[in-house]
Design an enzyme around this catalytic site. Structure first.
Site, PDB file in Angstrom:
ATOM      1  N   HIS A 165      -4.263   5.382 -13.739  1.00  0.00           N
ATOM      2  CA  HIS A 165      -3.012   5.566 -12.991  1.00  0.00           C
ATOM      3  C   HIS A 165      -2.847   4.457 -11.954  1.00  0.00           C
ATOM      4  O   HIS A 165      -1.765   3.868 -11.815  1.00  0.00           O
ATOM      5  CB  HIS A 165      -3.021   6.945 -12.315  1.00  0.00           C
ATOM      6  CG  HIS A 165      -1.869   7.167 -11.385  1.00  0.00           C
ATOM      7  ND1 HIS A 165      -0.713   7.831 -11.752  1.00  0.00           N
ATOM      8  CD2 HIS A 165      -1.691   6.812 -10.084  1.00  0.00           C
ATOM      9  CE1 HIS A 165       0.118   7.866 -10.731  1.00  0.00           C
ATOM     10  NE2 HIS A 165      -0.445   7.254  -9.697  1.00  0.00           N
ATOM     11  N   GLU A 166      -3.925   4.162 -11.239  1.00  0.00           N
ATOM     12  CA  GLU A 166      -3.850   3.128 -10.198  1.00  0.00           C
ATOM     13  C   GLU A 166      -3.650   1.748 -10.802  1.00  0.00           C
ATOM     14  O   GLU A 166      -2.868   0.945 -10.296  1.00  0.00           O
ATOM     15  CB  GLU A 166      -5.121   3.152  -9.337  1.00  0.00           C
ATOM     16  CG  GLU A 166      -5.377   4.468  -8.619  1.00  0.00           C
ATOM     17  CD  GLU A 166      -4.234   4.892  -7.711  1.00  0.00           C
ATOM     18  OE1 GLU A 166      -3.459   4.028  -7.268  1.00  0.00           O
ATOM     19  OE2 GLU A 166      -4.095   6.098  -7.459  1.00  0.00           O
ATOM     20  N   HIS A 169      -0.056   1.109 -11.707  1.00  0.00           N
ATOM     21  CA  HIS A 169       0.797   0.615 -10.615  1.00  0.00           C
ATOM     22  C   HIS A 169       0.712  -0.911 -10.527  1.00  0.00           C
ATOM     23  O   HIS A 169       1.716  -1.586 -10.317  1.00  0.00           O
ATOM     24  CB  HIS A 169       0.332   1.204  -9.277  1.00  0.00           C
ATOM     25  CG  HIS A 169       0.828   2.600  -9.008  1.00  0.00           C
ATOM     26  ND1 HIS A 169       2.165   2.941  -9.056  1.00  0.00           N
ATOM     27  CD2 HIS A 169       0.163   3.728  -8.646  1.00  0.00           C
ATOM     28  CE1 HIS A 169       2.299   4.234  -8.750  1.00  0.00           C
ATOM     29  NE2 HIS A 169       1.102   4.745  -8.508  1.00  0.00           N
ATOM     30  N   GLU A 199       5.670   6.749  -9.671  1.00  0.00           N
ATOM     31  CA  GLU A 199       4.504   7.621  -9.865  1.00  0.00           C
ATOM     32  C   GLU A 199       4.480   8.177 -11.287  1.00  0.00           C
ATOM     33  O   GLU A 199       3.440   8.204 -11.939  1.00  0.00           O
ATOM     34  CB  GLU A 199       4.515   8.770  -8.851  1.00  0.00           C
ATOM     35  CG  GLU A 199       4.237   8.355  -7.416  1.00  0.00           C
ATOM     36  CD  GLU A 199       2.845   7.759  -7.219  1.00  0.00           C
ATOM     37  OE1 GLU A 199       1.945   8.035  -8.030  1.00  0.00           O
ATOM     38  OE2 GLU A 199       2.669   6.988  -6.268  1.00  0.00           O
TER      39      GLU A 199
END
Lengths: 278, 53
Positions: A165-166, A169, A199
């Protein structure tokens, strides 16, 4: 100001009681970031197509992204207690490397429409000793994982879900996009945190990255289910007022993307790939 | 979308669809808010009209 920076580059568990306040050591980084944003502000955001071929305006050129990432990472680590070796370090490096490798899969880049080949990524992985349940990936591929998060995840698949997920980004250039939006709308630094669309997009891309890295995407759903249970008794900010999707929406979305990510990975394994040059 | 024998081909965008089977990304909720307000105004308008007759 420190809270803003952590919100800009990290995600994870915003309402968890163990999530402590941000540290003052971020203030120097803010100054560097402000200078870079001012430099970026001198140039017009450049328009293009982002993930899923949506419109995306970016403020930072590839070298500027890397410069911000390097600067921020050095500043963050200078005052943090960084774990030098041990099982946790090995674990974070192993999982992070697996995730980072997926960025080089060219058909996956085209599938998501990721623009990464022209961006220099200098992948680095650090474990920070802190009770915070958090992780981040700075532009340019600087990954930090807090020990608070490591104590919480049940397996490598769940850790991969958070790191993916990070990383999403970073590879979707969300920080650059937020700066471009702030410039165009005349907003201040307080508007720089990732928004709900970003997100959700990071969740979406993250599910694909972790699947292609060989992890079980269903564990992303399991992790957020457990997070929802942890937060169950606490007052949650209504979704309309929050930067993050609600737990239920997040879990439903992740659940719907898991079969697609698995199918995409199967297509890759079977060689069912659109030729690169037609 | 490029289709192979077993579904879309990787790289076609057929797997990564932002607007997935369960709907689009999280919206801001404004549209729902306005629909509710519009409903309330319609009901109130109807009531006022009844009272006026």
């Amino acid at each position: 100001m420190g809270q803003i920076v952590l919100r800009l580059f990290s995600t994870s568990v915003p309402h968890d009681p163990r999530l402590s306040h941000c540290r003052s050591w971020l203030s120097a980084f803010i100054a560097a970031l402000a200078v870079l944003i001012c430099i970026a502000g001198c140039s017009r955001p450049f328009e293009g197509e982002g993930p899923g071929h949506r419109e995306q305006a970016l403020a930072l050129h590839p070298t500027q992204e890397l410069a911000i990432g390097r600067e921020a990472f050095a500043e963050l680590l200078s005052d943090a207690q960084v774990m030098e070796s041990g099982a946790d370090v090995d674990r974070v490096e192993r999982v992070s490397r697996q995730i980072a490798r997926t960025i080089e899969i060219e058909p996956l880049q085209r599938e998501i429409n990721l623009h990464v080949t022209e961006y220099p990524f200098e992948w680095e992985y650090r474990v920070i000793v802190s009770r915070q349940i958090n992780a981040f990936c700075l532009p340019g591929g600087k990954i930090g994982v807090y020990t608070g998060l490591l104590r919480l995840v049940r397996n490598d698949d769940q850790l991969a879900a958070v790191i993916a997920h990070e990383v999403a980004h970073a590879v979707a250039h969300h920080a650059s996009e937020r700066i471009a939006r702030a410039q165009s709308m005349g907003r201040g630094f307080s508007e720089l945190s990732f928004d709900r669309e970003q997100e959700s997009e990071a969740d979406h891309i993250g599910v694909f990255l972790m699947t292609f890295a060989g992890y079980d995407p269903q564990q992303a759903v399991a992790f957020w289910n457990e997070m929802a249970a942890v937060r169950g008794g606490q007052l949650q900010i209504p979704e309309i007022l929050s930067d993050h999707p609600s737990d239920r929406r997040r879990i439903n979305q992740l659940q719907s993307w898991v079969p697609m990510a698995k199918a995409a990975e199967a297509a890759y394994e079977q060689g069912r790939i659109v030729p690169a040059h037609r | 979308m490029s289709m192979g024998s077993g579904g879309p081909l990787l790289g076609s965008g057929g797997f990564f669809q932002p607007r997935g089977p369960r709907g689009p990304w999280a919206g801001c909720g404004c549209s729902s808010f306005f629909i509710i307000i519009a409903g309330i105004l319609l009901v109130m308008g109807g009531c006022l009209r009844m009272l006026g007759q």
